[in-house]
Design a protein around this motif. Structure first.
Motif, PDB file in Angstrom:
ATOM      1  N   ASN A 191      -6.780   7.809  -1.994  1.00 18.98           N
ATOM      2  CA  ASN A 191      -7.978   7.671  -1.161  1.00 18.98           C
ATOM      3  C   ASN A 191      -9.256   7.354  -1.942  1.00 18.98           C
ATOM      4  O   ASN A 191     -10.270   7.029  -1.330  1.00 18.98           O
ATOM      5  N   LYS A 221       0.828  -1.204   0.000  1.00 19.24           N
ATOM      6  CA  LYS A 221       0.000   0.000   0.000  1.00 19.24           C
ATOM      7  C   LYS A 221       0.869   1.263   0.000  1.00 19.24           C
ATOM      8  O   LYS A 221       2.043   1.225   0.396  1.00 19.24           O
ATOM      9  N   LYS A 249      -5.207  -6.181 -11.205  1.00 15.31           N
ATOM     10  CA  LYS A 249      -6.366  -6.460 -10.347  1.00 15.31           C
ATOM     11  C   LYS A 249      -7.258  -5.222 -10.319  1.00 15.31           C
ATOM     12  O   LYS A 249      -6.906  -4.181 -10.884  1.00 15.31           O
ATOM     13  N   THR A 250      -8.392  -5.323  -9.667  1.00 14.33           N
ATOM     14  CA  THR A 250      -9.191  -4.135  -9.372  1.00 14.33           C
ATOM     15  C   THR A 250      -8.559  -3.444  -8.173  1.00 14.33           C
ATOM     16  O   THR A 250      -8.394  -4.053  -7.110  1.00 14.33           O
ATOM     17  N   TYR A 251      -8.180  -2.194  -8.348  1.00  9.64           N
ATOM     18  CA  TYR A 251      -7.450  -1.498  -7.291  1.00  9.64           C
ATOM     19  C   TYR A 251      -8.340  -1.224  -6.091  1.00  9.64           C
ATOM     20  O   TYR A 251      -9.553  -1.036  -6.207  1.00  9.64           O
ATOM     21  N   GLU A 252      -7.682  -1.198  -4.941  1.00  9.36           N
ATOM     22  CA  GLU A 252      -8.322  -0.881  -3.676  1.00  9.36           C
ATOM     23  C   GLU A 252      -7.762   0.440  -3.157  1.00  9.36           C
ATOM     24  O   GLU A 252      -6.816   0.994  -3.728  1.00  9.36           O
ATOM     25  N   LEU A 253      -8.340   0.929  -2.081  1.00 10.12           N
ATOM     26  CA  LEU A 253      -7.820   2.147  -1.461  1.00 10.12           C
ATOM     27  C   LEU A 253      -6.323   2.008  -1.195  1.00 10.12           C
ATOM     28  O   LEU A 253      -5.857   0.962  -0.737  1.00 10.12           O
ATOM     29  N   TYR A 254      -5.597   3.076  -1.480  1.00  9.06           N
ATOM     30  CA  TYR A 254      -4.184   3.210  -1.123  1.00  9.06           C
ATOM     31  C   TYR A 254      -3.270   2.226  -1.859  1.00  9.06           C
ATOM     32  O   TYR A 254      -2.155   1.958  -1.417  1.00  9.06           O
ATOM     33  N   ASP A 255      -3.678   1.717  -3.021  1.00  8.03           N
ATOM     34  CA  ASP A 255      -2.807   0.813  -3.781  1.00  8.03           C
ATOM     35  C   ASP A 255      -1.681   1.561  -4.486  1.00  8.03           C
ATOM     36  O   ASP A 255      -0.748   0.928  -4.995  1.00  8.03           O
ATOM     37  N   ALA A 281     -10.545   2.890  -4.873  1.00  8.89           N
ATOM     38  CA  ALA A 281     -11.347   1.665  -4.725  1.00  8.89           C
ATOM     39  C   ALA A 281     -12.224   1.415  -5.941  1.00  8.89           C
ATOM     40  O   ALA A 281     -12.841   2.335  -6.480  1.00  8.89           O
ATOM     41  N   GLU A 282     -12.255   0.149  -6.362  1.00  9.54           N
ATOM     42  CA  GLU A 282     -13.112  -0.331  -7.463  1.00  9.54           C
ATOM     43  C   GLU A 282     -12.667   0.185  -8.833  1.00  9.54           C
ATOM     44  O   GLU A 282     -13.442   0.117  -9.790  1.00  9.54           O
ATOM     45  N   THR A 283     -11.426   0.663  -8.946  1.00  4.42           N
ATOM     46  CA  THR A 283     -10.907   1.081 -10.247  1.00  4.42           C
ATOM     47  C   THR A 283     -10.185  -0.088 -10.909  1.00  4.42           C
ATOM     48  O   THR A 283      -9.198  -0.585 -10.357  1.00  4.42           O
TER      49      THR A 283
END
Length: 354
Positions: free
Chosen positions: A297, A195, A307-313, A300-302
């Motif tokens: 921040n 992260k 992978k599908t990115y999550e918060l703070y990737d 998420a969901e991008t």
């Protein structure tokens, strides 16, 4: 290397882009095995691979293909403008005249408006083994902005593992201009699972700009000392995460940090980012007065490459003028307002050690 470039070509030039035509990609490589790739849509920095421990590591986040790139609102690697960051209510006054530009972020304008420079096809004006120059003309009234604006962005890859981004712009009417690159970095690797919060950051900045709930700066330049915004010494981004109201408002860090003037000569290191395992270091040098540090921040969901990115990737370090500068006359030269005959020549360097 060839297979990496081929994969990029296949993902990004098989589907038409915003204007119904396929993208053109440009690839650069140095003698150390570092590669960078760009596309003419948004003059986008699409890929950056580093040789780490004998393997090639992708450190930029991006969409998996053009169809998803068109849909995303993260601005992956694009040049954003005319005015990077936010303008309150999309309104400003210049030389006694009120202007209304496109509103696309709540009630505010973000990164140039609805049809910003990130969605444009830039002309490839020059291209050599180690550099590429993109150019764009923005007509008077484009997105509501005054003046005919001509912009060029030069990307140069050095044998010192630095990507040098040079910005030039000229206008025939006074207008806001604030160009930056919106790359998202994960120095552990795009698909590593690490992260932004796991990275170590140091910023040569004694102040930051607090914001309201719409992330518009209040106008105050607040001292970082004694706050969670103090990165004057290296620290893990997650160590004081969401511990103060100014962070909670933004869901993390999404603030302009004000560099000390002596470090904005383009030669002095203004920021240092280190990977969680300390095996990659990125040093940032710039002529811009501030950097928007964004901890990812809203990721998420991008849909992303692996992978599908999550918060703070991933995180962004966007060198720029002050957000909402056109509405803050007290900020003077840091406002990001260009006059006819005025000089807009800036440079930002991202240098990697691994």
């Amino acid at each position: 290397m060839a297979s990496h470039f081929e994969q990029l070509e296949q993902s990004m030039d098989q589907t038409p882009s915003f204007d119904g035509q396929v993208a053109q990609l440009i690839h650069l490589a140095n003698d150390n095995g570092m590669t960078v790739s760009f596309m003419d849509i948004g003059a986008t920095w699409l890929s950056c691979t580093l040789p780490v421990k004998g393997e090639s590591r992708e450190i930029l986040l991006r969409s998996p293909n053009m169809a998803e790139h068109i849909k995303q609102s993260a601005y992956f690697g694009s040049i954003v403008g005319r005015f990077a960051n936010r303008i309150a209510l999309g309104r400003f006054e210049i030389e006694g005249k009120q202007y209304q530009v496109g509103v696309n972020n709540g009630e505010n304008s973000l990164h140039g408006g609805i049809d910003g420079f990130d969605k444009r096809r830039w002309a490839v004006a020059e291209h050599s083994a180690n550099h590429v120059v993109f150019r764009l003309h923005s007509a008077d009234g484009d997105q509501g902005y005054p003046g005919n604006l001509d912009v060029s962005v030069t990307y140069t890859l050095t044998d010192e593992n630095a990507l040098v981004i040079g910005y030039q712009a000229s206008t025939d009417k006074t207008c806001p201009v604030n160009l930056t690159n919106h790359a998202y970095f994960n120095l552990a690797g795009e698909g590593s699972g690490a992260k932004s919060l796991d990275h170590q950051l140091q910023l040569n900045a004694e102040g930051y700009l607090p914001t309201d709930s719409g992330l518009i700066p209040s106008g105050e330049i607040k001292a970082v000392q004694g706050t969670s915004f103090d990165f004057t010494q290296p620290k893990n981004i997650g160590s004081e995460f969401l511990t103060e109201p100014d962070q909670k408002t933004a869901g993390g860090y999404d603030h302009a940090f004000v560099f000390e003037p002596q470090v904005t000569d383009g030669q002095t290191v203004a920021a240092i980012l280190r990977s969680p395992q300390q095996d990659v270091t990125m040093k940032v040098k710039t002529t811009k007065p501030a950097v928007q540090f964004y901890s990812g921040n809203f990721l998420a969901e991008t849909p992303g490459l692996s992978k599908t990115y999550e918060l703070y990737d991933g995180l962004a370090l966007e060198t720029q003028f002050f957000p909402d500068g056109p509405n803050k006359p007290d900020w003077g030269v840091n406002r990001g307002v260009l006059t006819p005959g005025g000089s807009y020549q800036h440079q930002t360097v991202y240098q990697f050690e691994c």
